[in-house]
Design a protein around this motif. Structure first.
Motif, short mmCIF file in Angstrom:
data_model
loop_
_atom_site.label_atom_id
_atom_site.label_comp_id
_atom_site.label_asym_id
_atom_site.label_seq_id
_atom_site.Cartn_x
_atom_site.Cartn_y
_atom_site.Cartn_z
N ASP A 103 0.86 -1.18 0.00
CA ASP A 103 0.00 0.00 0.00
C ASP A 103 0.90 1.23 0.00
OD1 ASP A 103 -3.12 0.69 0.79
OD2 ASP A 103 -1.71 2.21 1.45
N ARG A 104 0.53 2.23 -0.77
CA ARG A 104 1.36 3.44 -0.87
C ARG A 104 1.58 4.09 0.50
NH1 ARG A 104 -0.20 8.53 -4.78
NH2 ARG A 104 1.39 10.01 -4.03
N PHE A 129 2.15 3.26 -7.93
CA PHE A 129 1.57 2.29 -8.84
C PHE A 129 0.07 2.21 -8.60
CE2 PHE A 129 0.42 -2.31 -9.40
CZ PHE A 129 0.50 -2.35 -10.79
N ALA A 130 -0.70 2.29 -9.67
CA ALA A 130 -2.16 2.17 -9.61
C ALA A 130 -2.77 3.14 -8.60
CB ALA A 130 -2.56 0.73 -9.27
N MET A 198 0.58 -9.09 -9.89
CA MET A 198 -0.34 -8.24 -10.65
C MET A 198 0.43 -7.34 -11.62
SD MET A 198 -1.68 -5.33 -7.92
CE MET A 198 -2.86 -4.65 -9.09
N LEU A 199 1.76 -7.23 -11.41
CA LEU A 199 2.59 -6.47 -12.34
C LEU A 199 2.77 -7.20 -13.67
CD1 LEU A 199 5.41 -5.33 -9.88
CD2 LEU A 199 3.52 -3.95 -10.74
N GLY A 261 -3.26 -2.08 -20.38
CA GLY A 261 -2.00 -2.38 -19.72
C GLY A 261 -1.79 -1.70 -18.39
N ASN A 262 -2.79 -0.96 -17.90
CA ASN A 262 -2.63 -0.22 -16.65
C ASN A 262 -3.74 -0.57 -15.66
OD1 ASN A 262 -0.33 1.49 -17.43
ND2 ASN A 262 -1.77 2.42 -18.86
#
Length: 407
Positions: A103-104, A129-130, A198-199, A261-262
């Motif tokens: 988690d960020r 990310f995300a 998940m990457l 892709g994201n």
């Protein structure tokens, strides 16, 4: 007699720390080790190596009596291998370079909150990310992982992007089959790198799901993937994610959608039978992030002698089940507001005390009509500094949201 009984009178955290200190001494640690009760860490004075004990204690408490000794042994192994010296070149290290997903808030709230002297933060690098996750390169060892710092990458003459791409290649080679429950795919291999999978967008895109792939990473050891058009898969995902969030290696309660892709945060559309369940999980996670952030900001204020009104990230659930997050914009003084669904404007009387609710409006509308009074702060989760209260004309234009006051 339990292992903690010898330390009666201390808190469970103190007892656990003392247990580890005894085992470290028995294991051959000859250097001074300090216990910091406030940050719940052990620090080896010789090299300032710091270990946060929260995850180890949570894992210990969750383990059966027979497995608790193994938890202690893993901690000891991690402690003594922390003195491990990385290979001098990337070529020698490349097969053991991997990536972790967190988690960020782990990087932007939790680490700073533990302690200003926490050595783990020194030179630590990561990439957003995300939107609400973060990825960081690590060096994989038999019983633990070692975070890679900016100094490590500099010594290898490699960029963060290059090392993450290498890590993804290694992860792809380690990824084989996964469990499948109907249209729900479950990556839980036990190697502690499942969330990072998940990457592997190409792998995710090959999964046979209905609609765009939806993923959740409730903890480090679980990746759930299904299709946005498969209600059975989504229902199973919710159930497994809720259970998976009760884990010492917890990551995120947010669901993500893969497109072009994201990955990006996702909720089922309005009216979907599972929207409330997904929304509730996300809001609970956001609430925890904001609570820890507020604690961090107040600590910094206390250290600098500053004073700020930090508006609380709050939520309510109506009889229709809809969840609305909100925060208070006070009528006087400078304040810091979290990013929420609705803002409640609380006017002040002549004495500066709150007097009445002047307006309640959706965030987008507030930005449109009162955005000139808001300044985005450089922090995560998002906050906005407000110095003035909107005038009567703006408040009248904002009005009171239709749902306010309804049962």
């Amino acid at each position: 007699m339990g292992l903690f009984d010898a330390f009666r009178g201390d808190s469970p955290q103190d007892q656990f720390a003392k247990l580890l200190l005894e085992r470290l001494k028995q294991g051959g640690e000859t250097h001074e080790v300090e216990y910091d009760r406030e940050s719940f860490t052990l620090c080896r004075a010789e090299d300032d190596q710091t270990f946060y004990l929260g995850n180890a204690m949570a894992e210990y408490e969750r383990a059966s009596e027979e497995d608790r000794e193994n938890v202690i042994r893993v901690f000891l192994s991690t402690w003594f291998t922390s003195q491990f010296t990385l290979p001098a070149t990337l070529e020698d290290a490349r097969t053991d370079v991997l990536v972790t997903v967190r988690d960020r808030s782990y990087f932007e709230v939790d680490i700073p909150l533990c302690s200003e002297k926490l050595a783990l933060a020194d030179g630590l690098i990561y990439s957003e990310f995300a939107e609400c996750l973060a990825i960081a390169p690590v060096y994989d060892m038999p019983t633990s992982i070692r975070s890679l710092s900016s100094e490590d990458l500099e010594a290898w003459d490699v960029t963060l992007y290059e090392v993450i791409e290498l890590a993804k290649e290694n992860l792809r080679e380690m990824t084989e089959e996964c469990a499948q429950l109907g249209e729900l795919f479950v990556f839980s291999s036990g190697d502690s790198h499942d969330a990072a999978r998940m990457l592997l967008v190409d792998v995710m895109e090959r999964l046979e799901v209905s609609g765009a792939p939806i993923a959740m990473v409730p903890n480090r050891e679980m990746l759930l993937v299904t299709g946005e058009d498969n209600d059975e898969g989504l229902q199973a995902m919710v159930a497994m994610a809720q259970e998976g969030l009760d884990h010492e290696r917890r990551i995120s309660s947010t669901a993500f959608r893969l497109e072009s892709g994201n990955w990006s945060p996702w909720l089922p559309p309005e009216g979907h039978p599972l929207r409330i369940a997904f929304h509730l999980m996300r809001v609970q996670g956001q609430m925890g992030d904001y609570e820890r952030q507020e604690e961090l900001l107040r600590k910094r204020d206390a250290a600098s002698g500053g004073s700020m009104f930090y508006s609380r990230f709050s939520a309510m659930q109506g009889e229709d089940g809809a969840i609305r997050t909100y925060a208070i914009w006070p009528g006087s003084g400078t304040a810091s507001l979290p990013r929420v669904d609705y803002v409640m404007f609380m006017a002040s009387g002549p004495d500066g005390m709150p007097s009445h609710l002047a307006a309640v409006a959706a965030w987008d509308e507030v930005e449109q009509l009162a955005g000139d009074l808001m300044t985005a702060e450089d922090c995560y989760p998002a906050r906005y500094r407000v110095h003035d209260f909107p005038d009567d004309e703006v408040l009248a234009s904002l009005g009171i949201a239709e749902w306010v006051g309804k049962k």
